[in-house]
Design an enzyme around this catalytic site. Structure first.
Site, short mmCIF file in Angstrom:
data_model
loop_
_atom_site.label_atom_id
_atom_site.label_comp_id
_atom_site.label_asym_id
_atom_site.label_seq_id
_atom_site.Cartn_x
_atom_site.Cartn_y
_atom_site.Cartn_z
CG PHE A 144 -0.30 0.48 2.49
CD1 PHE A 144 -0.16 1.84 2.78
CD2 PHE A 144 0.21 -0.42 3.42
CE1 PHE A 144 0.46 2.28 3.94
CE2 PHE A 144 0.83 0.01 4.59
CZ PHE A 144 0.96 1.36 4.84
CE LYS A 191 -3.13 -8.31 -4.39
NZ LYS A 191 -3.53 -7.28 -3.36
CD GLU A 234 -5.72 -5.94 0.12
OE1 GLU A 234 -4.70 -5.72 -0.56
OE2 GLU A 234 -5.78 -6.84 0.98
CB SER A 294 4.86 -7.11 5.70
OG SER A 294 3.97 -8.15 5.37
CB CYS A 354 10.34 -0.33 2.57
SG CYS A 354 11.01 0.29 1.03
CD GLU A 409 8.51 -2.64 8.20
OE1 GLU A 409 7.84 -3.67 8.02
OE2 GLU A 409 8.96 -1.97 7.26
P1 NAD Z 1 1.60 -6.53 3.08
O1 NAD Z 1 2.66 -7.58 3.13
O2 NAD Z 1 0.52 -6.58 4.09
O3 NAD Z 1 0.85 -6.57 1.65
C1 NAD Z 1 1.59 -6.58 0.44
C2 NAD Z 1 0.75 -7.29 -0.62
O4 NAD Z 1 0.53 -8.64 -0.21
C3 NAD Z 1 -0.63 -6.67 -0.85
O5 NAD Z 1 -0.89 -6.66 -2.23
C4 NAD Z 1 -1.57 -7.59 -0.09
O6 NAD Z 1 -2.83 -7.68 -0.71
C5 NAD Z 1 -0.86 -8.94 -0.17
N1 NAD Z 1 -1.11 -9.77 1.01
C6 NAD Z 1 -1.32 -9.34 2.29
N2 NAD Z 1 -1.51 -10.40 3.11
C7 NAD Z 1 -1.41 -11.51 2.35
C8 NAD Z 1 -1.50 -12.90 2.63
N3 NAD Z 1 -1.72 -13.37 3.86
N4 NAD Z 1 -1.35 -13.77 1.61
C9 NAD Z 1 -1.11 -13.34 0.36
N5 NAD Z 1 -1.02 -12.01 0.04
C10 NAD Z 1 -1.16 -11.11 1.01
O7 NAD Z 1 2.36 -5.12 3.08
P2 NAD Z 1 1.70 -3.68 3.18
O8 NAD Z 1 1.20 -3.46 4.55
O9 NAD Z 1 0.81 -3.43 2.05
O10 NAD Z 1 3.00 -2.77 2.93
C11 NAD Z 1 3.88 -2.38 3.94
C12 NAD Z 1 5.06 -3.33 4.05
O11 NAD Z 1 5.75 -3.40 2.80
C13 NAD Z 1 6.10 -2.89 5.06
O12 NAD Z 1 6.54 -4.00 5.76
C14 NAD Z 1 7.20 -2.30 4.20
O13 NAD Z 1 8.49 -2.31 4.78
C15 NAD Z 1 7.15 -3.20 3.02
N6 NAD Z 1 7.75 -2.60 1.86
C16 NAD Z 1 8.97 -3.04 1.47
C17 NAD Z 1 9.60 -2.46 0.40
C18 NAD Z 1 10.94 -2.93 -0.04
O14 NAD Z 1 11.37 -2.49 -1.09
N7 NAD Z 1 11.62 -3.79 0.67
C19 NAD Z 1 8.98 -1.41 -0.29
C20 NAD Z 1 7.72 -0.99 0.13
C21 NAD Z 1 7.11 -1.58 1.21
#
Ligand code: NAD
Length: 499
Positions: free
Chosen positions: A149, A173, A176, A226, A281, A382
């Site tokens: 997000f 994808k 959401e 994450s 991140c 985090e």
């Molecule tokens: P998230 O892991 O909750 O979601 C990321 C994606 O995974 C979304 O599209 C979501 O729909 C999907 N998802 C969520 N739960 C899932 C599950 N149980 N099974 C399958 N798919 C699932 O992350 P977020 O909250 O949207 O974003 C923030 C996180 O992203 C932070 O931890 C941040 O550090 C990380 N991030 C990392 C980078 C990097 O380059 N390393 C860059 C941006 C964000």
């Protein structure tokens, strides 16, 4: 209420699963939009569209691909404000910050415009008598991207421009929580002339993600999100024999040596810790202050943090917006309220912050925690909010050891005037991206982005040369054109040798 539907085969496809997710304006707390949550069948439709488009896109000329990408670059440039406005409305970050995200995403489109030089291949002539060897790289087929997000435009743009420039077709994808920017990116690609089905957007949650991970026609998965989900994506996609890069979460440290320019270090710490309300991140979430300068540095950070103006992202006066959801805001607040009991000194407490006229927004103020211990929750997790932890170290070596003990290894920075110490830090620190007097060392598009340890699962960083490598596979061709004057070679069962 506005609805966000899928973008499949070059057109809007209405969500048919019957499942919809709420999209909230974080500044008001109001649900403004419903986003379609795809069923397995809808994901199948998107993959089928991408597979059909690959038949021709996979063999399209580089000239055709790059001319579309140049037109796309111009359209994105013209729509910077529109994309940024969508980001602000659903993510909450301030408009200038959203424009910055769009600009950094554009860098990858620009890189993709120059894909011709990246795909040139290699040729060695006369490696043996009349034998030449060439190495080429070819596309994979349908590839998928799953994005977080916090960068609803930039992170998708880290992936699909390069993937399609390499000749693949793509299924995105997006998160959401803030899905609208992705659709605009796809619509503009169509306007630029991208053939139908080359770039598809399917919205959804775990159901859609799992369908992509299991689909036999999806050859590779790029994921950013994450750490627990990145680990899951890497394990599952690998078990399904897909190529996978899964970038995870972070705890980014900034080591401040006693000889540093403390005003510059404090400016950098405040900008990098509280920009985008800490939902980056690459945010600095831990400052490691070495030796005698700690008290002065904390004071300088505090003075600056107290002046930051919090408000809706579309107000030009605002420097920091709200958090993505009320639940996330409450979780972030819990780290601050629990910090003192775990030994920290709460210098600034941002919990309970409100903004006049926006009482239901997901607000939290800036928090600064000093003397944080490495076994406290605020340090280990985090937090992903505007909470900066300060830790103290007696020496450079102690600071480096502390940073290297973290399970995360995304970005890190050193602030110093000592070139020797900075050089040592570059070599000794266990992280994928290092800043020297640069707090957020996000690499430019033509270098690759990626962390170490729990911040990345897989072998490839994202974009840059690693991105091209990830979205292509190698092929080596060994060629012999015999001359009519050559003597017959005859049968030889020995292993071929070069001579
Ligand atoms: P998230 O892991 O909750 O979601 C990321 C994606 O995974 C979304 O599209 C979501 O729909 C999907 N998802 C969520 N739960 C899932 C599950 N149980 N099974 C399958 N798919 C699932 O992350 P977020 O909250 O949207 O974003 C923030 C996180 O992203 C932070 O931890 C941040 O550090 C990380 N991030 C990392 C980078 C990097 O380059 N390393 C860059 C941006 C964000």
């Amino acid at each position: 209420m506005k609805t966000v539907n899928h973008w499949i085969g070059g057109k809007t496809v209405e969500g048919a699963s019957g499942n919809w997710g709420p999209v909230t304006d974080p500044a008001t707390g109001a649900v403004t939009t419903q986003v379609a949550l795809a069923s397995v069948e809808e994901v199948d439709t998107a993959v089928a569209a991408a597979q059909a488009a690959y038949e021709t896109w996979g063999t399209s000329s580089l000239a055709q691909r790059t001319s579309i990408l140049f037109r796309y670059r111009a359209l994105l440039d013209a729509h910077r404000d529109d994309i940024a406005a969508l980001i602000t409305a659903e993510h909450g970050k301030v408009h200038s910050d959203a424009l910055g995200e769009v600009a950094r995403g554009l860098e990858i489109v620009e890189l993709a415009c120059g894909i011709t030089t990246q795909l040139k291949g290699e040729l060695s002539t006369q490696v043996s008598s009349r034998v030449d060897v060439s190495s080429i790289r070819q596309s994979l087929g349908v590839v998928a991207g799953i994005t977080p997000f916090n960068f609803p435009a930039m992170v998708p743009m880290w992936m699909f421009p390069l993937a399609i420039a390499c000749g693949n077709t793509f299924v995105l994808k997006p998160s959401e929580k803030d899905p609208s920017a992705a659709n605009l990116l796809a619509e503009l690609a169509s306007e630029a002339g991208l053939p139908d089905g080359v770039l598809n957007v399917v919205h959804g949650d775990k159901v859609a993600v799992d369908a992509l991970l299991a689909h036999p026609d999806v050859t590779a998965i790029s994921f950013v999100g994450s750490t627990p989900i990145a680990r899951y994506i890497h394990t599952t996609a690998s078990a399904n024999h897909k190529r996978v890069q899964a970038l995870g979460g972070a705890k980014n440290h900034m080591l401040v040596l006693p000889d540093a320019d403390l005003d510059a270090a404090a400016d950098a710490a405040v900008s990098a810790a509280y920009g985008s309300a800490g939902e980056r991140c690459m945010a600095i979430s831990a400052v490691v202050a070495v030796s005698s300068i700690a008290d002065e540095l904390v004071q300088k950070i505090r003075e600056r943090a107290e002046k930051i103006k919090i408000g809706p992202g579309n107000d030009p006066e605002s420097e920091m917006g709200p958090l993505i959801t009320a639940a996330h805001r409450d979780k972030v607040a819990s780290y601050v309220t629990g910090a003192a009991a775990q030994g920290a000194e709460v210098v600034l407490d941002g919990t309970g912050h409100t903004v006049d006229g926006f009482e239901d927004g997901h607000w939290i103020g800036l928090s600064l925690l000093d003397r944080v211990s490495t076994d406290s929750d605020a340090y280990r997790d985090e937090i992903f909010g505007p909470v900066l932890c300060v830790l103290r170290a007696e020496t450079y070596e102690e600071g480096v050891a502390l940073i290297n003990a973290s399970p995360f290894g995304n970005g890190t920075a050193i602030f110093t005037r000592d070139g020797g110490a900075a050089r040592r830090f570059q070599l000794e620190i266990q992280a994928g991206m290092v800043g020297v007097n640069v707090p957020i060392p996000v690499p430019v598009g033509y270098h690759s982005f990626g962390g170490w340890k729990d911040s990345l699962f897989g072998d490839h960083h994202i974009y840059g040369n690693d991105g091209v490598h990830f979205y292509t596979r190698g092929k080596v061709v060994t060629t012999r054109w015999p001359d009519p004057s050559d003597a017959p070679t005859g049968v030889d069962l020995g292993f071929p040798r070069n001579h």
